[in-house]
Scaffold this active site. Structure first.
Site, PDB file in Angstrom:
ATOM      1  N   ARG A  56       0.698  -1.280  -0.015  1.00  0.00           N
ATOM      2  CA  ARG A  56      -0.044  -0.037  -0.004  1.00  0.00           C
ATOM      3  C   ARG A  56       0.954   1.067   0.144  1.00  0.00           C
ATOM      4  NH1 ARG A  56      -2.711  -4.275   1.660  1.00  0.00           N
ATOM      5  NH2 ARG A  56      -0.484  -4.610   2.518  1.00  0.00           N
ATOM      6  N   THR A  57       1.835   1.227   0.858  1.00  0.00           N
ATOM      7  CA  THR A  57       2.575   2.522   1.084  1.00  0.00           C
ATOM      8  C   THR A  57       3.379   2.796  -0.208  1.00  0.00           C
ATOM      9  OG1 THR A  57       2.706   2.051   3.400  1.00  0.00           O
ATOM     10  CG2 THR A  57       3.951   3.663   2.696  1.00  0.00           C
ATOM     11  N   LYS A  86      26.496  -3.338  -0.328  1.00  0.00           N
ATOM     12  CA  LYS A  86      28.080  -3.304  -0.476  1.00  0.00           C
ATOM     13  C   LYS A  86      28.769  -2.692   0.930  1.00  0.00           C
ATOM     14  CE  LYS A  86      27.702  -2.241  -5.291  1.00  0.00           C
ATOM     15  NZ  LYS A  86      27.917  -1.262  -6.267  1.00  0.00           N
ATOM     16  N   ARG A 108      11.502   3.626   3.510  1.00  0.00           N
ATOM     17  CA  ARG A 108      10.804   2.692   4.553  1.00  0.00           C
ATOM     18  C   ARG A 108      12.140   2.008   4.960  1.00  0.00           C
ATOM     19  NH1 ARG A 108       5.836  -1.261   4.375  1.00  0.00           N
ATOM     20  NH2 ARG A 108       4.921   0.646   4.992  1.00  0.00           N
ATOM     21  N   HIS A 136       5.031   5.286  11.536  1.00  0.00           N
ATOM     22  CA  HIS A 136       4.278   5.373  10.067  1.00  0.00           C
ATOM     23  C   HIS A 136       3.592   6.431  10.173  1.00  0.00           C
ATOM     24  CE1 HIS A 136       3.313   3.836   6.232  1.00  0.00           C
ATOM     25  NE2 HIS A 136       2.877   2.605   6.757  1.00  0.00           N
TER      26      HIS A 136
END
Ligand code: CP
Length: 311
Positions: A56-57, A86, A108, A136
């Site tokens: 969704r986000t 890396k 995120r 959030h």
């Protein structure tokens, strides 16, 4: 300029965001409106950088940008496909991406606090799209917008939050927002191991918000105005098998107990804690909630792009 925590928004600022989301919603429903929106921010871009899974986000932010005429650079498994694999630090990653002239970076991360670290070195707004067990904030904005639309107000509500409250960032961010409005009462329902954390309880106490914990889901459901359910976050548990999975399920029996005027919300994804039979109940609002996220994120990106237009 950054969006890092739900507690950064005042009620007045939220009203502005909700008002813009309402305007955008209307425009999204006509061809003329969609063409107008797509003409607004041509020549601007966002970076969408996800180190953790999302449906969704990620989709709603990227579609929000596209619908506003912006371009999108995205990576959905940044831990594997960016130079973090890396050994590059989040700070160097953000220094580089924010130097490419984008209007915002949607980020995120698996670990709490990384969005704030990113913001310290970024030349453009960082939008926290979920940082581990932290926050959030844009989810909380869309949750609050949904409550306002469905219940008409964000104050004087009995809110029940249930499920895995120890690992869920959405309940933390929503608690921050609800604390800004008077006369709300929050009941947290879970087993002791998955109850809401001490920092949120201390915060609510300091803000004068009535709150309590319960391991019985049925009594609080009888009088709740808003029922906010969440999933067990297996990915954050050292040993998921120690937690009973069938403990807190909203099913037809729970619906019979639930206040007739309540709304049922869930940030999604659900993984069994709301039965499919619940979807047809008029109190179930979780898919409307998801759609509301698109308009809220369009309002937020519109704002970021306006700032860039004027800079
Ligand atoms: N609500 C939410 O954050 O869903 P995703 O993890 O699918 O983005």
């Amino acid at each position: 300029m950054h969006i890092l925590s739900a507690n950064q928004f005042t009620p007045g600022e939220m009203d502005q965001i909700f008002g813009r989301a309402d305007e955008i919603r209307k425009k999204c429903h006509t061809i003329e409106g969609r063409r107008y929106l797509a003409s607004l921010h041509q020549g601007q871009q966002i970076c969408s950088v996800f180190y953790e899974a999302s449906t969704r986000t990620k989709a709603s932010f990227e579609l929000a940008a596209i619908k506003l005429g912006m371009g999108v650079y995205e990576t959905e498994n940044a831990g594997k496909f960016s130079s973090v694999a890396k050994g590059e630090t989040i700070e160097d990653t953000i220094r580089v991406l924010s130097g490419f002239g984008v209007s915002a970076i949607v980020l995120r991360t698996k670990e709490e606090g990384l969005a704030a670290r990113a913001a310290k070195v970024s030349r453009v707004p960082i939008i926290n799209a979920g940082d581990g067990k932290g926050e959030h904030p844009t989810q909380a904005l869309l949750d609050a917008y949904t409550i306002k639309r469905e219940k008409g107000a964000l104050n004087g509500l009995k809110i029940v939050m249930g499920g895995d409250l120890a690992h869920g960032r959405t309940v933390r961010s929503l608690s921050h927002i609800l604390a800004q409005y008077p006369d709300n009462e929050i009941t947290f329902i879970s087993i002791p191991e998955l109850q809401i954390s001490e920092d949120i309880k201390s915060f609510l106490t300091a803000q004068g918000v009535k709150h309590k914990e319960s391991s019985d889901m049925f009594e609080p459901l009888r009088s709740a105005d808003v029922v906010y359910w969440t999933r067990l976050q297996k990915e954050r548990l050292a040993d998921p098998s120690l937690v009973p999975e069938d403990g807190f399920v909203i099913d037809s029996h729970a619906l019979k107990v639930m206040n007739k005027a309540a709304i049922l919300m869930h940030p999604l994804p659900r993984v069994g804690e709301i039965s499919l039979e619940v979807d047809n109940d008029p109190r179930a609002k979780y898919f409307e909630q998801t759609e509301n996220g698109l308009y809220i994120r369009m309002a937020l990106l519109d704002n970021a792009a306006e700032v860039k237009n004027n800079s």
